[in-house]
Design a protein around this motif. Structure first.
Motif, PDB file in Angstrom:
ATOM      1  N   ALA A 197       0.826  -1.205   0.000  1.00 46.96           N
ATOM      2  CA  ALA A 197       0.000   0.000   0.000  1.00 46.96           C
ATOM      3  C   ALA A 197       0.860   1.254   0.000  1.00 46.96           C
ATOM      4  N   GLY A 198       1.979   1.176   0.689  1.00 45.31           N
ATOM      5  CA  GLY A 198       2.945   2.260   0.630  1.00 45.31           C
ATOM      6  C   GLY A 198       2.721   3.386   1.604  1.00 45.31           C
ATOM      7  N   LYS A 199       1.511   3.511   2.155  1.00 42.78           N
ATOM      8  CA  LYS A 199       1.255   4.646   3.021  1.00 42.78           C
ATOM      9  C   LYS A 199       0.734   4.233   4.386  1.00 42.78           C
ATOM     10  N   GLN A 200      -0.253   3.359   4.437  1.00 44.92           N
ATOM     11  CA  GLN A 200      -0.902   3.024   5.700  1.00 44.92           C
ATOM     12  C   GLN A 200      -1.009   1.523   5.898  1.00 44.92           C
ATOM     13  N   ALA A 201      -1.056   1.117   7.166  1.00 40.72           N
ATOM     14  CA  ALA A 201      -1.202  -0.295   7.523  1.00 40.72           C
ATOM     15  C   ALA A 201      -2.152  -0.398   8.701  1.00 40.72           C
ATOM     16  N   LEU A 202      -2.829  -1.517   8.805  1.00 38.88           N
ATOM     17  CA  LEU A 202      -3.717  -1.782   9.935  1.00 38.88           C
ATOM     18  C   LEU A 202      -2.913  -2.441  11.041  1.00 38.88           C
ATOM     19  N   GLY A 203      -2.831  -1.768  12.189  1.00 34.42           N
ATOM     20  CA  GLY A 203      -2.127  -2.322  13.336  1.00 34.42           C
ATOM     21  C   GLY A 203      -3.087  -3.003  14.289  1.00 34.42           C
ATOM     22  N   MET A 204      -2.699  -4.187  14.815  1.00 38.03           N
ATOM     23  CA  MET A 204      -3.568  -4.936  15.716  1.00 38.03           C
ATOM     24  C   MET A 204      -2.760  -5.533  16.856  1.00 38.03           C
ATOM     25  N   LEU A 205      -3.262  -5.350  18.082  1.00 37.63           N
ATOM     26  CA  LEU A 205      -2.637  -5.898  19.290  1.00 37.63           C
ATOM     27  C   LEU A 205      -3.731  -6.387  20.227  1.00 37.63           C
ATOM     28  N   ALA A 206      -3.643  -7.640  20.641  1.00 43.27           N
ATOM     29  CA  ALA A 206      -4.546  -8.181  21.660  1.00 43.27           C
ATOM     30  C   ALA A 206      -3.699  -8.787  22.770  1.00 43.27           C
ATOM     31  N   VAL A 207      -4.182  -8.687  24.008  1.00 43.36           N
ATOM     32  CA  VAL A 207      -3.408  -9.184  25.152  1.00 43.36           C
ATOM     33  C   VAL A 207      -4.301 -10.011  26.077  1.00 43.36           C
ATOM     34  N   TRP A 208      -3.655 -10.832  26.909  1.00 40.81           N
ATOM     35  CA  TRP A 208      -4.322 -11.600  27.961  1.00 40.81           C
ATOM     36  C   TRP A 208      -5.517 -12.416  27.450  1.00 40.81           C
ATOM     37  N   GLY A 209      -5.321 -13.094  26.318  1.00 42.90           N
ATOM     38  CA  GLY A 209      -6.326 -14.013  25.805  1.00 42.90           C
ATOM     39  C   GLY A 209      -7.479 -13.386  25.056  1.00 42.90           C
ATOM     40  N   ALA A 210      -7.449 -12.080  24.837  1.00 45.16           N
ATOM     41  CA  ALA A 210      -8.549 -11.401  24.150  1.00 45.16           C
ATOM     42  C   ALA A 210      -8.574 -11.764  22.664  1.00 45.16           C
ATOM     43  N   THR A 211      -9.760 -11.694  22.076  1.00 46.67           N
ATOM     44  CA  THR A 211      -9.929 -11.898  20.639  1.00 46.67           C
ATOM     45  C   THR A 211     -10.160 -10.553  19.970  1.00 46.67           C
ATOM     46  N   LEU A 212      -9.425 -10.308  18.897  1.00 43.29           N
ATOM     47  CA  LEU A 212      -9.498  -9.053  18.152  1.00 43.29           C
ATOM     48  C   LEU A 212      -9.759  -9.396  16.696  1.00 43.29           C
ATOM     49  N   GLN A 213     -10.851  -8.865  16.126  1.00 44.94           N
ATOM     50  CA  GLN A 213     -11.232  -9.303  14.780  1.00 44.94           C
ATOM     51  C   GLN A 213     -12.016  -8.231  14.031  1.00 44.94           C
TER      52      GLN A 213
END
Length: 306
Positions: free
Chosen positions: A139-155
């Motif tokens: 894409a060259g400009k932007q990216a989707l950052g994702m962080l989940a901790v302590w067993g959480a689900t991120l979707q």
């Protein structure tokens, strides 16, 4: 000095072969246009750190009646549905449903930029930022950052209907910090009937680009959801991976190349059957002939296993 390897471009012309999981798939057509906001360019990049917990924000939050500048949790993403959308309001000290997650669209850092200030997840001694941008990013400009901790689900999910055929999803991923393993990878496709086609990767080396590649076959037109995300391990932000996704690509592939890959994978089980049979004194010649046949079909390999 460059701190991270680039996320390599994967979009190529039809009939080019991609390699995934040691198997080669022949691409028939790039159908990525079916995906809304595949490169995350429809969203404005965040202008402040996204924290994993509401209570950790240092002001009221951008969603409050008297707004601040802080944010937390899973930010909205154009064209995609957030499973646990944030309200970006500080709730101190109680935990809220959106906690233990941080996600949003980030600009790539420039190699000659000043020290970064916008991080994914916040933190004190362990702070992680977006990848550095090089000429060969998708894409060259932007990216989707994702962080989940302590067993959480991120979707994040996106509704899509696909005709019958064989498909490959390619998702460039960069981990900018945290060597912990995922409990479950949610990158891929889920049918409305609940059949899951997800990437197998559960651990991402820090600073190395990796393509999550998901291949699957649909026997009839199928409605479902594209999916980006994961369930974290039981670890905090210092150990959990900070994953950044570039452009999501979707291809139709030659079913014959998928058949060959499935047959090759099944041969691993066939070899184990042959070795066990030899130890038991069984006649394994027919099975060995199938194993040695480079053109053996999946049905032939499965029949030899039985």
């Amino acid at each position: 000095m460059k701190r991270f390897y680039s996320i390599m471009a994967v979009a190529m012309i039809a009939a080019v072969c991609f390699t995934a999981n040691a198997q080669t798939y022949k691409v028939l057509e790039d159908v990525s246009s079916k995906i809304k906001n595949a490169d995350f360019s429809a969203d404005a990049a965040v202008t402040n750190t996204i924290r994993t917990y509401s209570k950790d924000m240092t002001d009221n939050g951008i969603g409050a009646e008297e707004p601040g500048v802080e944010m937390y949790g899973q930010q909205p993403l154009a064209g995609w549905t957030a499973a646990n959308p944030t309200d970006n309001i500080k709730n101190d000290p109680s935990l809220v449903s959106g906690d233990a997650r941080a996600a949003g669209v980030f600009e790539y850092l420039k190699e000659d930029s000043e020290d970064p200030t916008i991080s994914l997840g916040g933190g004190t001694t362990t702070i992680f930022y977006a990848p550095y941008d090089y000429e060969c990013t998708v894409a060259g400009k932007q990216a989707l950052g994702m962080l989940a901790v302590w067993g959480a689900t991120l979707q994040y999910t996106q509704d899509i209907t696909l005709p019958a055929g064989a498909y490959m999803i390619v998702i460039p991923v960069m981990n900018t910090g945290g060597a912990g393993a995922l409990t479950k990878n949610l990158n891929g496709f889920i049918t409305d009937a609940g059949v899951e086609y997800f990437a197998s990767n559960k651990q991402y080396e820090v600073g190395v680009q990796l393509n999550d590649t998901i291949v699957f076959r649909l026997d009839a037109e199928t409605s479902g959801k594209l999916s980006l995300g994961h369930q974290s391990g039981n670890v905090g932000s210092g150990t959990a991976p900070h994953l950044f996704f570039d452009k999501v690509s979707l291809y139709t592939i030659d079913p014959a190349s998928l058949d060959a890959a499935e047959a090759a994978a099944a041969k691993v089980d066939l070899l184990a059957v042959i070795e066990d049979g030899k130890q038991l004194g069984a006649d394994t010649k027919a099975a060995e002939a199938v194993y040695a046949n480079e053109n053996a079909t999946l049905a032939e390999v499965l029949a030899a296993i039985e």
